[in-house]
Design a protein around this motif. Structure first.
Motif, PDB file in Angstrom:
ATOM      1  N   ALA A 292      76.039  42.987 -80.237  1.00 17.03           N
ATOM      2  CA  ALA A 292      75.174  43.222 -81.383  1.00 17.03           C
ATOM      3  C   ALA A 292      75.899  43.553 -82.685  1.00 17.03           C
ATOM      4  O   ALA A 292      75.516  43.030 -83.733  1.00 17.03           O
ATOM      5  CB  ALA A 292      74.160  44.314 -81.049  1.00 17.03           C
ATOM      6  N   PRO A 293      76.921  44.438 -82.697  1.00 17.74           N
ATOM      7  CA  PRO A 293      77.544  44.800 -83.982  1.00 17.74           C
ATOM      8  C   PRO A 293      78.066  43.600 -84.763  1.00 17.74           C
ATOM      9  O   PRO A 293      77.924  43.548 -85.993  1.00 17.74           O
ATOM     10  CB  PRO A 293      78.693  45.728 -83.575  1.00 17.74           C
ATOM     11  CG  PRO A 293      78.263  46.299 -82.277  1.00 17.74           C
ATOM     12  CD  PRO A 293      77.501  45.218 -81.590  1.00 17.74           C
ATOM     13  N   ALA A 294      78.669  42.639 -84.076  1.00 19.56           N
ATOM     14  CA  ALA A 294      79.195  41.457 -84.763  1.00 19.56           C
ATOM     15  C   ALA A 294      78.068  40.654 -85.397  1.00 19.56           C
ATOM     16  O   ALA A 294      78.214  40.135 -86.517  1.00 19.56           O
ATOM     17  CB  ALA A 294      79.977  40.586 -83.779  1.00 19.56           C
ATOM     18  N   ILE A 295      76.948  40.542 -84.704  1.00 22.60           N
ATOM     19  CA  ILE A 295      75.804  39.826 -85.252  1.00 22.60           C
ATOM     20  C   ILE A 295      75.264  40.564 -86.475  1.00 22.60           C
ATOM     21  O   ILE A 295      74.940  39.958 -87.503  1.00 22.60           O
ATOM     22  CB  ILE A 295      74.706  39.658 -84.182  1.00 22.60           C
ATOM     23  CG1 ILE A 295      75.217  38.762 -83.040  1.00 22.60           C
ATOM     24  CG2 ILE A 295      73.433  39.078 -84.787  1.00 22.60           C
ATOM     25  CD1 ILE A 295      74.283  38.666 -81.858  1.00 22.60           C
ATOM     26  N   ILE A 296      75.182  41.887 -86.375  1.00 24.42           N
ATOM     27  CA  ILE A 296      74.686  42.696 -87.492  1.00 24.42           C
ATOM     28  C   ILE A 296      75.575  42.535 -88.716  1.00 24.42           C
ATOM     29  O   ILE A 296      75.094  42.323 -89.838  1.00 24.42           O
ATOM     30  CB  ILE A 296      74.589  44.178 -87.079  1.00 24.42           C
ATOM     31  CG1 ILE A 296      73.499  44.360 -86.019  1.00 24.42           C
ATOM     32  CG2 ILE A 296      74.301  45.056 -88.290  1.00 24.42           C
ATOM     33  CD1 ILE A 296      73.474  45.727 -85.390  1.00 24.42           C
TER      34      ILE A 296
ATOM     35  N   GLY B  55      83.582  37.772 -83.843  1.00 25.37           N
ATOM     36  CA  GLY B  55      83.516  39.218 -83.691  1.00 25.37           C
ATOM     37  C   GLY B  55      82.821  39.621 -82.417  1.00 25.37           C
ATOM     38  O   GLY B  55      83.069  40.696 -81.866  1.00 25.37           O
ATOM     39  N   SER B  56      81.943  38.751 -81.931  1.00 29.03           N
ATOM     40  CA  SER B  56      81.237  39.011 -80.682  1.00 29.03           C
ATOM     41  C   SER B  56      82.126  38.598 -79.511  1.00 29.03           C
ATOM     42  O   SER B  56      83.302  38.307 -79.684  1.00 29.03           O
ATOM     43  CB  SER B  56      79.919  38.240 -80.671  1.00 29.03           C
ATOM     44  OG  SER B  56      79.133  38.611 -79.576  1.00 29.03           O
ATOM     45  N   VAL B  57      81.575  38.589 -78.319  1.00 30.86           N
ATOM     46  CA  VAL B  57      82.382  38.349 -77.116  1.00 30.86           C
ATOM     47  C   VAL B  57      81.783  37.217 -76.284  1.00 30.86           C
ATOM     48  O   VAL B  57      80.611  36.884 -76.420  1.00 30.86           O
ATOM     49  CB  VAL B  57      82.491  39.621 -76.248  1.00 30.86           C
ATOM     50  CG1 VAL B  57      83.217  40.721 -77.001  1.00 30.86           C
ATOM     51  CG2 VAL B  57      81.120  40.107 -75.809  1.00 30.86           C
TER      52      VAL B  57
ATOM     53  N   LEU C  54      66.911  41.841 -90.992  1.00 28.79           N
ATOM     54  CA  LEU C  54      67.955  42.288 -90.068  1.00 28.79           C
ATOM     55  C   LEU C  54      67.358  42.755 -88.748  1.00 28.79           C
ATOM     56  O   LEU C  54      67.892  42.496 -87.674  1.00 28.79           O
ATOM     57  CB  LEU C  54      68.756  43.421 -90.728  1.00 28.79           C
ATOM     58  CG  LEU C  54      69.917  44.019 -89.928  1.00 28.79           C
ATOM     59  CD1 LEU C  54      70.969  42.950 -89.635  1.00 28.79           C
ATOM     60  CD2 LEU C  54      70.536  45.187 -90.687  1.00 28.79           C
ATOM     61  N   GLY C  55      66.207  43.421 -88.820  1.00 27.31           N
ATOM     62  CA  GLY C  55      65.594  43.962 -87.605  1.00 27.31           C
ATOM     63  C   GLY C  55      65.253  42.892 -86.590  1.00 27.31           C
ATOM     64  O   GLY C  55      65.497  43.056 -85.389  1.00 27.31           O
ATOM     65  N   SER C  56      64.709  41.758 -87.050  1.00 28.40           N
ATOM     66  CA  SER C  56      64.315  40.695 -86.116  1.00 28.40           C
ATOM     67  C   SER C  56      65.533  40.067 -85.447  1.00 28.40           C
ATOM     68  O   SER C  56      65.498  39.717 -84.263  1.00 28.40           O
ATOM     69  CB  SER C  56      63.504  39.623 -86.844  1.00 28.40           C
ATOM     70  OG  SER C  56      64.286  38.965 -87.837  1.00 28.40           O
ATOM     71  N   VAL C  57      66.629  39.945 -86.207  1.00 28.70           N
ATOM     72  CA  VAL C  57      67.839  39.353 -85.640  1.00 28.70           C
ATOM     73  C   VAL C  57      68.479  40.296 -84.628  1.00 28.70           C
ATOM     74  O   VAL C  57      68.940  39.877 -83.561  1.00 28.70           O
ATOM     75  CB  VAL C  57      68.842  38.999 -86.761  1.00 28.70           C
ATOM     76  CG1 VAL C  57      70.141  38.473 -86.171  1.00 28.70           C
ATOM     77  CG2 VAL C  57      68.244  37.956 -87.693  1.00 28.70           C
ATOM     78  N   VAL C  58      68.515  41.596 -84.939  1.00 33.53           N
ATOM     79  CA  VAL C  58      69.082  42.581 -84.010  1.00 33.53           C
ATOM     80  C   VAL C  58      68.255  42.626 -82.731  1.00 33.53           C
ATOM     81  O   VAL C  58      68.803  42.659 -81.617  1.00 33.53           O
ATOM     82  CB  VAL C  58      69.144  43.974 -84.668  1.00 33.53           C
ATOM     83  CG1 VAL C  58      69.571  45.028 -83.654  1.00 33.53           C
ATOM     84  CG2 VAL C  58      70.117  43.971 -85.841  1.00 33.53           C
TER      85      VAL C  58
ATOM     86  N   ALA D  33      75.149  33.968 -77.038  1.00 36.75           N
ATOM     87  CA  ALA D  33      74.290  34.933 -77.730  1.00 36.75           C
ATOM     88  C   ALA D  33      74.287  34.724 -79.238  1.00 36.75           C
ATOM     89  O   ALA D  33      73.232  34.715 -79.875  1.00 36.75           O
ATOM     90  CB  ALA D  33      74.728  36.354 -77.385  1.00 36.75           C
ATOM     91  N   VAL D  34      75.475  34.572 -79.839  1.00 33.30           N
ATOM     92  CA  VAL D  34      75.550  34.447 -81.299  1.00 33.30           C
ATOM     93  C   VAL D  34      74.887  33.154 -81.797  1.00 33.30           C
ATOM     94  O   VAL D  34      74.105  33.197 -82.759  1.00 33.30           O
ATOM     95  CB  VAL D  34      77.005  34.557 -81.795  1.00 33.30           C
ATOM     96  CG1 VAL D  34      77.112  34.137 -83.256  1.00 33.30           C
ATOM     97  CG2 VAL D  34      77.503  35.980 -81.625  1.00 33.30           C
ATOM     98  N   PRO D  35      75.152  31.993 -81.194  1.00 37.70           N
ATOM     99  CA  PRO D  35      74.442  30.795 -81.670  1.00 37.70           C
ATOM    100  C   PRO D  35      72.930  30.946 -81.623  1.00 37.70           C
ATOM    101  O   PRO D  35      72.228  30.475 -82.527  1.00 37.70           O
ATOM    102  CB  PRO D  35      74.927  29.704 -80.704  1.00 37.70           C
ATOM    103  CG  PRO D  35      76.301  30.147 -80.325  1.00 37.70           C
ATOM    104  CD  PRO D  35      76.202  31.646 -80.216  1.00 37.70           C
ATOM    105  N   ALA D  36      72.434  31.618 -80.582  1.00 32.98           N
ATOM    106  CA  ALA D  36      70.985  31.831 -80.498  1.00 32.98           C
ATOM    107  C   ALA D  36      70.496  32.680 -81.670  1.00 32.98           C
ATOM    108  O   ALA D  36      69.445  32.409 -82.259  1.00 32.98           O
ATOM    109  CB  ALA D  36      70.635  32.504 -79.169  1.00 32.98           C
TER     110      ALA D  36
END
Length: 323
Positions: free
Chosen positions: A139-143, A105-107, A165-169, A279-282
């Motif tokens: 960010a939206p895909a991670i959320i 979902g992310s890029v 959720l806040g820490s991950v965002v 970004a997403v793996p991190a």
């Protein structure tokens, strides 16, 4: 698809360096690019894209299309991980399904950079606001991925609870790649045009050379990780090939409702088709510690990335130009 366009893309020097990287690993060459150099080049590419996008945005009148584009990008980044998760959950664990869904979902900033180079070779321009669209789609895909994990993945007794959720965002927005491209976009937007001309040789003239070296490294990384997920069977390979191509093709066709620009529609298609492997793996290391990085990183980098830069880009451009 135009055969000449496909051949031109496959013989692009930057792509050939990617192939060289794969070959170097296959033949077990000692060719190596120092990690510090790779990190510098990746930051340079993001800086260049962001700064040039900010400059173009500064010289473009603000319009409803920019708002529609930002909204469309956020919608894509929210919907793609949602349906991807439920497809993946049929065969994989909830943690793996959530991490992969967030990645797709992310890029991929590197795919975006390659797409920008591809458009330049075709003498097609795209709006500077598309850089902002790319950055905001992280960010939206991670959320969404984290929300799905919190909903469907219950930690077993003795396992640590999923992080908030806040820490991950926060982690997703302060990720180095996101911060660099967003920061460079803002600087390019507010920088004086005459002063910006002074660094044009650095932001523009050497861009393709650095991209070629970076793709050489990506080729070596791809070859090293390609076989890491063979134990998961054909399902994940088919997903990594078919879902991005379907996403990119669908967006290439339907993006005409958002913009008439060929370049912008192509960028939308490549953003929908790409998958994040930085970004997403991190973020998933925090959000989904039980997910296997040896699955979702090779899927995004070893399969989806080369599919997009070889077959995907000519396909999406052909669909944009004929719809």
């Amino acid at each position: 698809m135009d055969a000449q366009l496909l051949i031109a893309n496959l013989t692009n020097p930057t792509l050939l360096f990617f192939v060289l990287g794969i070959l170097a690993t296959i033949v077990k060459s000692d060719l190596e690019i120092p990690p510090s150099t790779v990190k510098f080049i990746s930051l340079y590419l993001l800086f260049s894209i962001g700064f040039k996008g900010g400059q173009e945005l500064a010289h473009s009148p603000f319009s409803a299309e920019i708002l529609y584009s930002l909204g469309f990008g956020l919608l894509l980044a929210s919907l793609i991980p949602l349906y991807s998760f439920f497809i993946l959950k049929r065969r994989l664990t909830v943690s793996d399904a959530g991490a992969i869904a967030a990645a797709y979902g992310s890029v991929s900033a590197v795919t975006f950079v390659a797409a920008a180079s591809f458009l330049e070779s075709q003498r097609i321009t795209f709006g500077g606001h598309m850089v902002a669209v790319m950055a905001l789609m992280e960010a939206p895909a991670i959320i969404v991925g984290v929300i799905l994990l919190m909903r469907y993945d219950t930690p077993a007794a003795g396992e640590p609870a999923n992080p908030g959720l806040g820490s991950v965002v926060h982690h997703s927005f302060t990720n180095g790649s996101v911060l660099m491209v967003l920061g460079s976009l803002v600087i390019g937007l507010i920088a004086d045009s005459k002063q910006a001309e002074g660094i044009k040789p650095f932001t523009t003239d050497i861009f393709k050379g650095f991209l070629a070296i970076f793709l050489l490294e990506m080729g070596m990384v791809t070859a090293r990780r390609f076989g890491a997920f063979s134990r998961y069977g054909r399902f994940v390979t088919l997903f990594a090939v078919l879902v991005p191509l379907l996403n990119g093709s669908a967006v290439a066709v339907f993006s005409h409702f958002v913009t008439d620009s060929v370049g912008n529609r192509f960028i939308f298609a490549i953003l929908a088709a790409s998958a994040s492997y930085i970004a997403v793996p991190a973020a998933m290391r925090l959000a989904a510690p039980k997910a296997d990085p040896g699955l979702y990183i090779p899927m995004a980098l070893g399969v989806t990335f080369p599919i997009n830069i070889t077959l995907g880009m000519p396909l999406y451009l052909a669909l944009v130009q004929h719809t």
